[in-house]
Scaffold this active site. Structure first.
Site, PDB file in Angstrom:
ATOM      1  CB  ALA A  63      32.909  45.532  41.594  1.00  0.00           C
ATOM      2  N   GLY A 108      37.925  45.662  40.164  1.00  0.00           N
ATOM      3  CA  GLY A 108      37.856  44.430  40.367  1.00  0.00           C
ATOM      4  C   GLY A 108      38.572  43.458  39.262  1.00  0.00           C
ATOM      5  CD  GLU A 111      40.658  44.926  43.649  1.00  0.00           C
ATOM      6  OE1 GLU A 111      40.990  45.174  44.762  1.00  0.00           O
ATOM      7  OE2 GLU A 111      39.466  45.038  43.162  1.00  0.00           O
ATOM      8  CD  GLU A 131      38.959  49.966  42.555  1.00  0.00           C
ATOM      9  OE1 GLU A 131      38.923  48.682  42.713  1.00  0.00           O
ATOM     10  OE2 GLU A 131      39.934  50.723  42.247  1.00  0.00           O
TER      11      GLU A 131
END
Length: 257
Positions: A63, A108, A111, A131
């Site tokens: 992200a 991300g 993911e 994270e």
């Protein structure tokens, strides 16, 4: 389609291509463009399978932390569901979907790869959910999809340590499905989905729905769900063609209807 994400269609394959140099960071705009690309791939009958690809150098390195750095709990409480559902839109494409991973698939980006049905990983790629090193946890499906894919103990190891895994470890634990030289990752992904391009589209859709939704049900509910999907396929032209071709000992000519 978008500034950073586009859908390219060729020979029945829709490629969702990320292009936000240098690392394809998944900011809010990229997330929403991924959602739009997923919707377009779903709606286009000419797309029989999908490849998610970040290019020759990197898949997606997570992200956009700069975008998140000053957000409060209230800010993220409003945004978190949208982040998760944007990547969830990829998982809900009712067609075979493979991630073609080069470079890094972190946070991300990992993911996003987890939202696909399969993952083709470059020999020198790195995957992970780092994270925890930022004082947070994965928030776009990582804790849920990773645990379902590799098991809870391995998922806790990766999430709680924040460590990266290489391609061979990813293959060993089930996070990767195929490993290829970096220059051959996209072509390997094409070969993985090629058998589905002329397959019975409605049956492929039902197979994906049966497995994915069934994982969220108890066994009896999953069996009932499977029975409904199985019976529904008897209303399709492809079911009739498949059985007629079998009896006639010829190759079926599926139309996707």
């Amino acid at each position: 389609m978008g500034e950073f994400v586009r859908l390219e269609t060729k020979d029945g394959i829709g490629t969702i291509r990320l292009e936000r140099p240098p690392m394809n960071a998944l900011n809010t705009q990229v997330q929403e463009e991924l959602r739009a690309a997923a919707a377009a791939a779903t709606a286009d009958p000419g797309v029989r399978a999908v490849i998610v690809y970040g290019g020759e150098k990197v898949f997606a390195a997570g992200a956009d932390i700069k975008e998140m750095a000053d957000m409060s709990y209230v800010d993220m409480a409003d945004r978190a569901a949208g982040l998760s559902s944007a990547l969830g839109a990829i998982s809900r494409i009712p067609k075979p979907v493979v991630a073609a991973i080069t470079g890094y698939a972190l946070g991300g980006g990992c993911e996003l790869a987890l939202a696909c049905d399969w993952r083709v990983v470059a020999e020198d790629a790195k995957l992970g959910q780092p994270e925890i090193k930022l004082g947070i946890i994965p928030g776009a499906g990582g804790t849920q999809r990773l645990a379902r894919l590799v098991g809870p103990a391995r998922a806790k190891d990766l999430i709680m340590s924040g460590r990266m895994v290489d391609a061979q470890e990813a293959l060993r634990i089930g996070l990767a499905d195929r490993v290829a030289p970096a220059a051959e990752v996209y072509d390997t992904a094409v070969e993985l989905v090629r058998p589905y391009l002329t397959g019975p589209a409605q049956a492929l859709r039902a197979a994906k729905l049966a497995v994915d939704a069934g994982l969220d049900m108890d066994l009896n509910s999953g069996l009932a769900w499977e029975s409904q999907l199985f019976a529904a396929l008897f209303a399709t032209d492809d079911r009739r063609e498949g059985m007629v071709a079998f009896v006639a000992k010829r190759k079926p000519d599926f139309t996707g209807r």
